[in-house]
Scaffold this active site. Structure first.
Site, PDB file in Angstrom:
ATOM      1  CB  VAL A 173       2.517  -0.563   3.898  1.00  0.00           C
ATOM      2  CG1 VAL A 173       2.557  -1.859   4.700  1.00  0.00           C
ATOM      3  CG2 VAL A 173       2.187   0.602   4.811  1.00  0.00           C
ATOM      4  CG  ASP A 205      -6.194  10.579   9.142  1.00  0.00           C
ATOM      5  OD1 ASP A 205      -7.272  11.094   8.764  1.00  0.00           O
ATOM      6  OD2 ASP A 205      -5.301  10.227   8.359  1.00  0.00           O
ATOM      7  N   GLY A 225       0.790   5.493   1.067  1.00  0.00           N
ATOM      8  CA  GLY A 225       0.089   6.606   1.702  1.00  0.00           C
ATOM      9  C   GLY A 225       0.698   7.917   1.277  1.00  0.00           C
ATOM     10  N   GLY A 226       0.371   8.962   2.009  1.00  0.00           N
ATOM     11  CA  GLY A 226       0.844  10.277   1.643  1.00  0.00           C
ATOM     12  C   GLY A 226       2.341  10.446   1.807  1.00  0.00           C
ATOM     13  N   GLY A 257       0.830  -1.198   0.000  1.00  0.00           N
ATOM     14  CA  GLY A 257       0.000   0.000   0.000  1.00  0.00           C
ATOM     15  C   GLY A 257       0.861   1.243   0.000  1.00  0.00           C
ATOM     16  CE  LYS A 259       2.915   4.355   7.688  1.00  0.00           C
ATOM     17  NZ  LYS A 259       1.740   4.756   8.459  1.00  0.00           N
ATOM     18  CB  ALA A 295       4.948   5.978   4.854  1.00  0.00           C
TER      19      ALA A 295
END
Lengths: 360, 258
Positions: free
Chosen positions: A40, A147, A35-36, A33, A55, A38
């Protein structure tokens, strides 16, 4: 010299973008995956021979505060040992300077994916209850998530709920009172004991300024006042304006309220005022409205309190957020004690029959 | 918990990049003539193809003219010690070199002195035919750069290609020295397949090599790590400062600068 066509060049660049795990006990298996800040990765722990998730920050050199934030996230999660929080196993640094942490590889579906099929209401509420339990545990340990949204909640194959991405979580100042609260929740396994994180008590006994000082977090130097962290639709008003010193458990409660609305209706509420419950039982709608209240003081004090109200609804007890009419109360009690009521009615029917048609 | 978290003490922590050593640009200023010559050779090896393709595509020069211009530029740069004027504080080396090249081409065209180009200067041994062939294979010969292409895009793209090609050559040498030919073969078979060719799976490679899959992934992993090392080594050579090297490395390693 070998000519490298564009496609090969892109492939090689992608290869280089993959983390260099040499010198660690992990072998790269693939990207899980992004993210903004980082990514994973699915990796193999070569010593324990199991797949785990790693991560990794996209950049640690240009933005060293992100590295600190990732380590802080790992340490926060490591302290929160709860079935609803993904356990952290390791933290370290790659040869290129990027910080990583290793956690359990979560298998399941994101909540937003899970809700696409709209499971039965009772199942959705059970998920919500588990989510509240997890957050109640974090709140009892002085941690707020900040969040919460469907993308940060995973639902496992057996209905287990896992809260992910604690990257912008905030630790509140600890006091002896908080330690007692955490201990009570720990010993209970799930929240249920009459423990209170000081959000409610503080607001009840001190002004906003005092409260800000009382809960000034010890490690939020990474978040400047005025910085907005969170996701629109789930952010509480105080979060949307970046009022960091006003954020507390009730900030998460607002997001939980938005999540409850998503679970009930499938869409994110524009605001508590704009949200109109359609086809939602009134007590449940009242729980949503209370959690989504613009004023912090009007919301549930923490996730434990909100979870308790959800449990009240599920078990047919009175919901604290909803003032019911007499007929509603009667109807609720009748539903709750349906069996006993039926037995009494049956008994009365038999007695009446005996009265009018006496046995000779 | 304190406000500042020390990430330096984490296990596995090393410097973000290999320790600083002099780049070819630095060595090109050496007082030792031999060292200077080798450094200049390394720089020309890395930069001539991007320069040629840039002149061909951005300046719309034909093969002959581009060849003359690039020859002339590098000969001029060597003869006049142009590299001495590079200031790492003001620009990255490749940007500076491209601007120098653009200035040279512009002046040469104004002077229209193709016959004079490189006059009196030693010709460099550069395989322009191969570069032209690459342009043709890439479908770039005689075509306009894509719409929206910035002036330096062609040069930058070809610079990256040149960097990777040089790193690949170094990897070949390294594998030969280390007796890791099997790793190189796997790397070429899996990661350097031609456009359109099917990428073999690890299992297929294992069957081909007569090895277990774990052995294949292990050897491939070694080659990839070594390739990464070689890319960084070439990059170190052809960048003008430590900061430039780090910036370029960040971009090449896929780390997004914020």
């Amino acid at each position: 010299m070998t000519f490298l066509p564009d496609r090969t060049l892109h492939h090689l660049r992608d290869l280089l973008a993959e983390p260099d795990l040499s010198g660690t006990r992990y072998e790269l298996l693939g990207l899980a995956g992004r993210g903004g800040m980082a990514r994973v990765y699915r990796v193999l722990d070569t010593e324990l021979r199991r797949e785990v998730a790693l991560k990794l920050l996209d950049d640690a050199v240009l933005a060293p505060d992100l590295a600190e934030r990732l380590v802080r996230e790992a340490r926060i999660i490591a302290r929160l040992e709860h079935p609803g929080i993904v356990p952290v196993y390791d933290v370290g640094k790659l040869p290129d300077g990027r910080v990583y942490y290793v956690m359990k590889l979560v298998r399941g579906r994101r909540l937003d994916d899970h809700l696409r099929t709209m499971p039965p209401l009772r199942e959705r509420l059970a998920l919500m209850e588990r989510l509240c339990d997890t957050l109640a545990f974090a709140h009892a340990h002085g941690v707020i998530h900040r969040d919460l949204k469907p993308a940060n909640v995973m639902v496992g194959a057996f209905g287990e709920v896992l809260v992910l991405d604690w990257g912008v979580a905030k630790r509140l100042t600890r006091t002896a009172e908080h330690d007692d609260a955490a201990e009570a929740v720990d010993s209970a396994g799930v929240p249920g004991s009459p423990v209170t994180w000081p959000a409610a008590t503080h607001t009840a006994r001190v002004g906003a300024g005092d409260f800000a000082r009382a809960v000034t977090e010890d490690d939020d130097t990474l978040t400047d006042h005025g910085t907005v962290l969170g996701t629109p639709g789930f952010m509480a008003p105080e979060q949307a304006v970046g009022a960091i010193d006003r954020m507390d458990c009730r900030t998460d409660v607002h997001a939980l309220g938005a999540l409850l609305v998503v679970m009930l209706t499938g869409s994110v509420p524009a605001s508590a005022e704009a949200w109109r419950a359609t086809g939602v039982p009134r007590p449940l709608a009242a729980i949503c409205r209370k959690a989504l209240a613009s004023e912090q003081a009007s919301r549930y004090a923490d996730a434990r309190e909100m979870g308790a109200d959800l449990r009240n609804f599920l078990s047919g007890r009175q919901v604290s957020a909803y003032r019911e009419a007499t007929w509603e109360r009667a109807l609720r009690l009748a539903r709750r004690h349906r069996t006993a009521l039926l037995l009494v009615l049956a008994y009365l029917a038999v007695r009446a029959a005996l009265l009018f048609f006496p046995v000779r | 918990m304190s406000g500042t978290i020390d990430t330096d003490g984490l296990h596995g922590a090393g410097g973000p990049f290999p320790p600083t050593r002099h780049s070819a640009i630095g060595r090109s200023r050496s007082l030792d003539a031999g060292e200077r010559q080798r450094a200049l050779g390394a720089l020309i090896e890395s930069y001539w193809k991007p320069a040629y393709k840039h002149v061909r595509l951005t300046w719309h020069a034909d093969h002959e003219e581009a060849q003359d211009l690039v020859q002339g530029f590098f000969a001029h740069a060597l003869a006049r010690d142009v590299l001495q004027a590079f200031d790492p504080a003001r620009a990255r080396f490749r940007t500076w070199l491209r601007l120098c090249l653009d200035g040279f081409v512009s002046n040469e065209r104004k002077a229209a002195g193709r016959q004079k180009r490189g006059g009196g200067l030693a010709l460099l041994s550069l395989d322009f035919a191969a570069a032209e062939d690459e342009l043709t294979r890439a479908g770039g010969a005689g075509v306009e750069p894509a719409a929206g292409t910035a002036p330096g895009d062609v040069f930058d793209r070809e610079w990256t290609r040149s960097l990777f090609e040089l790193a690949l050559e170094r990897l070949r040498r390294r594998c030969g020295e280390a007796g890791r030919d099997a790793s190189l073969t796997l790397f070429l078979r899996h990661d350097l397949v031609e456009d359109g060719a099917a990428v073999p799976s690890y299992a297929e490679l294992a069957v081909e090599a007569g090895q277990p899959v774990t052995q294949v992934t292990h050897q491939l992993g070694w080659a990839r790590r070594e390739f990464r090392v070689q890319v960084l080594a070439v990059l170190r050579d052809i960048t003008g400062s430590d900061e430039e090297f780090r910036d370029e490395a960040r971009q090449l390693l896929g780390i997004v600068p914020t």
